[in-house]
Design an enzyme around this catalytic site. Structure first.
Site, PDB file in Angstrom:
ATOM      1  NE  ARG A 116      53.051  78.392  56.121  1.00 23.19           N
ATOM      2  CZ  ARG A 116      53.821  79.105  55.419  1.00 23.19           C
ATOM      3  NH1 ARG A 116      53.381  78.770  54.151  1.00 23.19           N
ATOM      4  NH2 ARG A 116      54.971  79.747  55.553  1.00 23.19           N
ATOM      5  CB  ILE A 117      50.764  81.656  61.816  1.00 24.23           C
ATOM      6  CG1 ILE A 117      51.878  80.654  61.924  1.00 24.23           C
ATOM      7  CG2 ILE A 117      50.588  81.887  63.383  1.00 24.23           C
ATOM      8  CD1 ILE A 117      53.410  81.234  62.301  1.00 24.23           C
ATOM      9  CD  GLU A 124      63.729  87.062  70.559  1.00 23.16           C
ATOM     10  OE1 GLU A 124      64.118  85.874  70.359  1.00 23.16           O
ATOM     11  OE2 GLU A 124      62.522  87.286  70.340  1.00 23.16           O
ATOM     12  CB  ALA A 133      54.973  87.445  64.112  1.00 23.66           C
ATOM     13  NE  ARG A 134      61.790  85.639  63.059  1.00 22.76           N
ATOM     14  CZ  ARG A 134      61.253  84.667  63.696  1.00 22.76           C
ATOM     15  NH1 ARG A 134      60.435  84.651  64.588  1.00 22.76           N
ATOM     16  NH2 ARG A 134      61.820  83.509  63.224  1.00 22.76           N
ATOM     17  CG  HIS A 155      61.283  83.240  70.224  1.00 18.16           C
ATOM     18  ND1 HIS A 155      62.085  84.034  69.388  1.00 18.16           N
ATOM     19  CD2 HIS A 155      60.521  82.774  69.101  1.00 18.16           C
ATOM     20  CE1 HIS A 155      61.708  84.049  67.987  1.00 18.16           C
ATOM     21  NE2 HIS A 155      60.836  82.944  68.090  1.00 18.16           N
ATOM     22  CG  ASP A 162      56.750  83.593  72.051  1.00 18.47           C
ATOM     23  OD1 ASP A 162      57.185  83.264  73.210  1.00 18.47           O
ATOM     24  OD2 ASP A 162      56.931  82.988  71.185  1.00 18.47           O
ATOM     25  N   GLY A 219      56.874  80.471  70.660  1.00 17.52           N
ATOM     26  CA  GLY A 219      56.128  80.111  69.491  1.00 17.52           C
ATOM     27  C   GLY A 219      56.331  78.756  68.796  1.00 17.52           C
ATOM     28  CB  ALA A 220      58.684  76.953  67.175  1.00 21.81           C
ATOM     29  CB  THR A 235      53.950  90.720  58.999  1.00 18.57           C
ATOM     30  OG1 THR A 235      54.535  91.144  59.889  1.00 18.57           O
ATOM     31  CG2 THR A 235      52.367  91.004  59.098  1.00 18.57           C
ATOM     32  CB  THR A 255      58.619  80.271  60.177  1.00 14.46           C
ATOM     33  OG1 THR A 255      57.835  79.298  60.401  1.00 14.46           O
ATOM     34  CG2 THR A 255      58.051  80.983  59.344  1.00 14.46           C
TER      35      THR A 255
END
Length: 484
Positions: free
Chosen positions: A110-111, A220, A190-191, A238, A215, A240-241, A162, A33
């Site tokens: 979406r999330i 990072e 998210a970020r 990190h 996360d 998330g995915a 966001t 994303t």
């Protein structure tokens, strides 16, 4: 250097230098994303499409967020670590039920909506904020939208979903933490940077924030370990995915998106030119060709690619077309200039830098009978130069020029000659025929306009461009040549 496409995940940085070195590059695909690792502005300037797979990891990111909320409520990671140390601290890890608690969801894409619907199953009340999603749309999935100022004091938990933008950087900061309910729990999957890390640490130390699950981080991996080491912070590297399903889904999706783009089937997941997704539909391609051609005609007539250009779409079939026809007109206006290549991706940016202002209007009313499928009109403001065109079948045609309507619309394709002459002076066409015969170029089509103020426009289709228009200039008021 010899690649047309580049696919990356989150760790690979696609910088301006990388884009400059990749001379043939046409598309950058991000399997995931966020596009923080891609210099989108530099890509846009170069005319390179940037696309992502916004849906591929949505479920995995949402499920991790839900897991983080549960871990915060019951201190599961801390209790598990304590057990591994040989301890049995039942009293230390007193938690809370989620039932009846209020969850603030900032970002209802979406999330965000997947998180909200899942946490509603735990009996949580979900409120939220999103500048794009309407309150009616969010109400349909159980989220009451409120202004941010009303959200802060109501929440037991806050989760952010966001993108990282100037407007969302530091969304949770010292000021907003002060407005929150004491002991609020914060989740950021998210970020890094949406939650101000310094402000979060201060809120944790004062007890204003009761716990945080992170996360993502501004840097990072994070070099400053104060947040990571805080006893009330749960963190992941990190992830998330990081599920087999998301990785497989994102990889397949970005590969298919690039294949679809290369084969002309369509565009999806476009980051730096969302309007262009419509430009790949078969019925819109002739209109884009027309828009480019009209832009080129206008630039040649006006002898400039500066000033203000008004693009007007006429007729209900073109109601949504301005978004992709406007950059096409700008590309036509700029074609042949100093830029190496002008595309629909970078046309409006380059136009702005060249001092060309392009505005768009629409009217559902189009002249009949020729306007039934819609008309496109472009005008160079402050001058008499105006061109109107349409698409007949799949052929772009010129319908009107500077107020003079053509008896039969003139095709705008290949080498063409456009000239203006006195209607009473009949020598222009014989002179042109003699010139063509002399140089061995065939006249493939001829269209003339009605007479306006004693003058008439003619559009001539040629088999090849003419190298010298000197002989014709003696018989006409103005003449220019284009290759469309």
């Amino acid at each position: 250097q010899d690649c047309d496409g580049l696919i990356v995940r989150s760790a690979t940085k696609v910088t301006a230098d990388v884009l400059e070195a990749a001379e043939r590059l046409r598309v950058v695909g991000r399997a995931g994303t966020g596009v923080d690792n891609v210099d989108v502005e530099a890509a846009t300037r170069k005319g390179v499409l940037v696309m992502n797979t916004p849906t591929g990891n949505s479920l995995s990111a949402a499920e991790l967020t839900c897991g983080m909320i549960l871990c915060l409520a019951r201190q599961i990671p801390q209790a598990a670590a304590s057990m591994k140390e040989g301890k049995w601290d039942r009293k230390k890890y007193m938690g809370m039920e989620l039932n009846g608690k209020t969850l603030g969801v900032l970002g209802l894409g979406r999330i965000g909506r997947e998180v909200a619907t899942r946490m509603q199953a735990f009996g949580m009340k979900t409120i939220g904020y999103d500048p794009i999603i309407t309150p009616e749309a969010s109400a349909a999935f159980g989220v009451e939208q409120l202004p941010l100022e009303q959200i802060w004091p109501r929440c037991d938990f806050i989760t952010v979903h966001t993108p990282l933008l100037p407007s969302t950087t530091g969304l949770l900061n010292d000021s907003t933490f002060a407005k929150c309910r004491r002991g609020v729990q914060v989740v950021n999957c998210a970020r890094g940077g949406i939650v101000d890390e310094g402000a979060l640490l201060r809120a944790l130390q004062s007890g204003q924030c009761g716990g945080a699950a992170l996360d993502v981080f501004t840097q990072e991996p994070p070099k400053d370990r104060d947040l990571v080491n805080h006893p009330n912070v749960i963190c992941c590297p990190h992830l998330g995915a990081s599920t087999q399903e998301a990785q497989s889904r994102c990889g397949k999706e970005i590969a298919m998106q690039i294949v679809d783009m290369a084969t002309g089937k369509g565009l999806a997941g476009i980051v730096n030119g969302q309007a262009l997704s419509k430009a790949f539909a078969p019925q819109t391609k002739p209109w884009i060709t027309l828009a480019r051609a009209l832009g080129t005609v206008l630039r040649t007539m006006g002898k400039q690619a500066q000033g203000s250009v008004q693009v007007c779409t006429l007729g209900t079939p073109l109601r949504e077309a301005g978004s992709y026809l406007t950059p096409a007109v700008a590309a036509g206006m700029l074609a042949g200039g100093a830029q190496t290549e002008v595309t629909l991706v970078n046309a409006l940016l380059l136009a702005q830098e060249a001092g060309l202002k392009v505005t768009t209007t629409h009217s559902d009313v189009a002249p009949e009978p020729d306007g039934s499928a819609g008309l496109l009109q472009v005008a160079l403001q402050g001058t008499p130069h105006r061109a109107t065109g349409a698409v007949q079948g799949s052929t772009p045609v010129l319908w009107e020029l500077n107020g003079a309507t053509f008896k039969q619309p003139a095709p705008l394709a290949g080498p063409i000659l456009i000239y203006r002459a006195k209607a009473s002076k009949l020598s222009a066409l014989p002179a042109l025929a003699g010139l063509l015969e002399k140089v061995g170029v065939q006249l493939q089509s001829y269209h003339s306009s009605g007479v306006v103020a004693g003058e008439q426009w003619s559009v001539v289709g040629l088999s090849a461009p003419l190298s010298n228009l000197g002989e014709l200039k003696l018989h006409v008021m103005e003449v220019f040549q284009l290759h469309l």
